[in-house]
Scaffold this active site. Structure first.
Site, PDB file in Angstrom:
ATOM      1  N   LYS A  39       0.911  -1.033   0.100  1.00  0.00           N
ATOM      2  CA  LYS A  39      -0.179  -0.102   0.102  1.00  0.00           C
ATOM      3  C   LYS A  39       0.841   1.390  -0.047  1.00  0.00           C
ATOM      4  CE  LYS A  39      -4.143  -1.915   2.384  1.00  0.00           C
ATOM      5  NZ  LYS A  39      -5.139  -1.441   1.308  1.00  0.00           N
ATOM      6  N   LYS A  72       9.495  -9.658  25.456  1.00  0.00           N
ATOM      7  CA  LYS A  72       8.558  -8.664  26.105  1.00  0.00           C
ATOM      8  C   LYS A  72       7.419  -9.313  27.075  1.00  0.00           C
ATOM      9  CE  LYS A  72       5.916  -4.693  23.935  1.00  0.00           C
ATOM     10  NZ  LYS A  72       5.924  -3.891  22.883  1.00  0.00           N
ATOM     11  N   ARG A  75       9.021  -9.284  30.421  1.00  0.00           N
ATOM     12  CA  ARG A  75       9.017  -7.895  30.942  1.00  0.00           C
ATOM     13  C   ARG A  75       7.743  -7.460  31.476  1.00  0.00           C
ATOM     14  NH1 ARG A  75      11.652  -6.189  26.549  1.00  0.00           N
ATOM     15  NH2 ARG A  75      10.019  -4.853  25.903  1.00  0.00           N
ATOM     16  N   ARG A  96       8.242   1.463   9.164  1.00  0.00           N
ATOM     17  CA  ARG A  96       8.894   2.526   9.602  1.00  0.00           C
ATOM     18  C   ARG A  96       8.856   3.303   8.415  1.00  0.00           C
ATOM     19  NH1 ARG A  96      13.667   2.590  13.287  1.00  0.00           N
ATOM     20  NH2 ARG A  96      12.151   2.170  14.983  1.00  0.00           N
ATOM     21  N   LYS A 131       7.843  12.830  23.648  1.00  0.00           N
ATOM     22  CA  LYS A 131       8.007  12.205  24.801  1.00  0.00           C
ATOM     23  C   LYS A 131       9.165  13.039  25.705  1.00  0.00           C
ATOM     24  CE  LYS A 131       8.560   7.566  24.922  1.00  0.00           C
ATOM     25  NZ  LYS A 131       8.690   6.049  24.686  1.00  0.00           N
ATOM     26  N   GLU A 158       2.311  -2.321  13.617  1.00  0.00           N
ATOM     27  CA  GLU A 158       2.666  -1.016  14.070  1.00  0.00           C
ATOM     28  C   GLU A 158       3.260  -0.387  12.912  1.00  0.00           C
ATOM     29  OE1 GLU A 158       4.553  -0.236  18.166  1.00  0.00           O
ATOM     30  OE2 GLU A 158       6.170   0.099  16.978  1.00  0.00           O
ATOM     31  N   ALA A 170      16.439   9.497  16.723  1.00  0.00           N
ATOM     32  CA  ALA A 170      16.015   8.136  17.469  1.00  0.00           C
ATOM     33  C   ALA A 170      17.140   6.919  17.238  1.00  0.00           C
ATOM     34  CB  ALA A 170      14.712   7.722  16.742  1.00  0.00           C
TER      35      ALA A 170
HETATM   36  P1  GTP Z   1       7.238  -1.050  23.483  1.00  0.00           P
HETATM   37  O1  GTP Z   1       6.891  -1.609  24.589  1.00  0.00           O
HETATM   38  O2  GTP Z   1       8.803  -0.501  23.493  1.00  0.00           O
HETATM   39  O3  GTP Z   1       6.956  -1.274  22.155  1.00  0.00           O
HETATM   40  O4  GTP Z   1       6.496   0.488  23.725  1.00  0.00           O
HETATM   41  P2  GTP Z   1       5.170   0.969  23.707  1.00  0.00           P
HETATM   42  O5  GTP Z   1       4.273  -0.127  23.897  1.00  0.00           O
HETATM   43  O6  GTP Z   1       5.030   1.693  25.026  1.00  0.00           O
HETATM   44  O7  GTP Z   1       5.081   1.720  22.594  1.00  0.00           O
HETATM   45  P3  GTP Z   1       5.368   3.049  22.015  1.00  0.00           P
HETATM   46  O8  GTP Z   1       4.541   3.560  20.844  1.00  0.00           O
HETATM   47  O9  GTP Z   1       5.645   4.057  23.173  1.00  0.00           O
HETATM   48  O10 GTP Z   1       6.793   2.641  21.309  1.00  0.00           O
HETATM   49  C1  GTP Z   1       6.924   1.870  20.316  1.00  0.00           C
HETATM   50  C2  GTP Z   1       8.026   1.863  19.832  1.00  0.00           C
HETATM   51  O11 GTP Z   1       8.682   3.069  19.371  1.00  0.00           O
HETATM   52  C3  GTP Z   1       9.637   1.325  20.386  1.00  0.00           C
HETATM   53  O12 GTP Z   1       9.522  -0.041  20.190  1.00  0.00           O
HETATM   54  C4  GTP Z   1      10.695   2.198  19.571  1.00  0.00           C
HETATM   55  O13 GTP Z   1      10.878   1.576  18.364  1.00  0.00           O
HETATM   56  C5  GTP Z   1       9.900   3.492  19.466  1.00  0.00           C
HETATM   57  N1  GTP Z   1      10.182   4.489  20.447  1.00  0.00           N
HETATM   58  C6  GTP Z   1       9.515   4.644  21.549  1.00  0.00           C
HETATM   59  N2  GTP Z   1       9.897   5.552  22.352  1.00  0.00           N
HETATM   60  C7  GTP Z   1      11.185   5.504  21.919  1.00  0.00           C
HETATM   61  C8  GTP Z   1      12.427   6.484  22.359  1.00  0.00           C
HETATM   62  O14 GTP Z   1      12.287   7.201  23.521  1.00  0.00           O
HETATM   63  N3  GTP Z   1      13.432   6.412  21.602  1.00  0.00           N
HETATM   64  C9  GTP Z   1      13.835   5.745  20.667  1.00  0.00           C
HETATM   65  N4  GTP Z   1      14.817   5.794  19.957  1.00  0.00           N
HETATM   66  N5  GTP Z   1      12.609   4.845  20.011  1.00  0.00           N
HETATM   67  C10 GTP Z   1      11.524   4.849  20.920  1.00  0.00           C
HETATM   68 MG    MG Z   2       8.042  -2.050  20.303  1.00  0.00          MG
END
Ligand code: GTP
Ligand code: MG
Length: 250
Positions: A39, A72, A75, A96, A131, A158, A170
């Site tokens: 897409k 995960k 965790r 991405r 953030k 995602e 990032a």
């Molecule tokens: P995850 O448990 O890590 O998947 O995070 P979440 O469920 O809280 O979701 P969120 O949408 O906040 O973040 C998902 C993804 O965004 C992460 O896996 C990273 O790829 C990216 N990401 C989020 N926060 C950061 C950050 O502070 N720094 C960087 N480099 N990447 C981030």
């Molecule tokens: Mg993630």
């Protein structure tokens, strides 16, 4: 010691069944990535060919490894069967999308998520609301239908939309985070925050410049030449006219 008797063969059967179930499970996410990537590539190509403009710089994707899925689950202390994983881990399929400009991240997000077969599950707009560490990106979890031989499955994917500057920041932040095993010194955290603010200012500046260039383009592609004479049609205009004439039943 060699395994013999009915119990070990039952175990093997069970192991094989689990392996097949897991393989099929992961395959669905791979197909989810394929569907969304197609897409996005269609949008990218259409824009490039028809509108002479490319809002997408780069598309990358990754399938979460079984090790990271297990990490995960541990965790976040989720349940461990496949239904729990399906429900809680929504980033097994990850894509991405990197754009040049902030406006393009929202544009591509809108174009993709407004498609009929896409269901938006969750949006996190870290561009409008960065953030605390400075991280910016637009995150969305969508469901896309994947058609298998025995039916259709809605697969969560995602997608992260970000600019080149946000992506640059990032990836560096990610590297530093891992280098210091998640215990980054305060001074570095402060510098990273400054860098995020600088990236954000650069994005705002680039967006402004981009707007000016677009306005200039519109002015110079108006239908008359500087001295008021009608401009000859461009090659693209002539091809379109011929195509439309060809469709005319008269
Ligand atoms: P995850 O448990 O890590 O998947 O995070 P979440 O469920 O809280 O979701 P969120 O949408 O906040 O973040 C998902 C993804 O965004 C992460 O896996 C990273 O790829 C990216 N990401 C989020 N926060 C950061 C950050 O502070 N720094 C960087 N480099 N990447 C981030
Ligand atoms: Mg993630």
């Amino acid at each position: 010691m060699p395994m013999t008797g009915p119990t070990s063969s039952d175990n093997l059967e069970e192991l094989k069944r689990l392996k097949d179930e897991f393989t099929r499970f992961m395959m669905l996410y791979k197909f989810g990535i394929d569907e969304i990537t197609t897409k996005l590539n269609i949008l990218k190509e259409e824009f490039t060919q028809i509108h002479d403009y490319n809002p997408i710089e780069h598309i990358s994707s990754r399938l979460k490894s079984p090790e990271s899925i297990i990490g995960k689950i541990e965790r976040k202390q989720y349940g461990q069967d496949i239904d729990d994983i399906r429900e809680h881990i929504t980033d097994i399929a990850g894509i991405r999308v990197t754009c040049s400009f902030i406006s393009d991240t929202y544009k591509v997000f809108e174009l993709l998520t407004s498609q009929q077969d896409i269901t938006v599950v969750k949006v996190k707009d870290y561009i409008a609301n960065p953030k605390p560490n400075g991280y910016q990106s637009l995150h969305v979890i969508v469901e896309v239908p994947v058609f298998m031989s025995d039916g259709v499955v809605q697969v969560p994917v995602e997608i992260q939309f970000r600019t080149i500057a946000m992506d640059f920041w990032a990836s560096l932040e990610h590297k530093i985070y891992y280098k210091y095993d998640k215990a980054v010194p305060d001074s570095l955290l402060a510098e990273l925050k400054h860098a995020a603010e600088a990236a954000s200012r650069l994005d705002a500046k680039m967006e402004h410049l981009h707007g000016e260039v677009l306005a200039l383009d519109r002015a110079t592609t108006s239908r008359t030449t500087a001295d008021g004479h009608p401009k000859p049609p461009s090659l693209a205009d002539r091809v379109m006219t011929e195509l439309i004439d060809g469709l005319d039943p008269r």
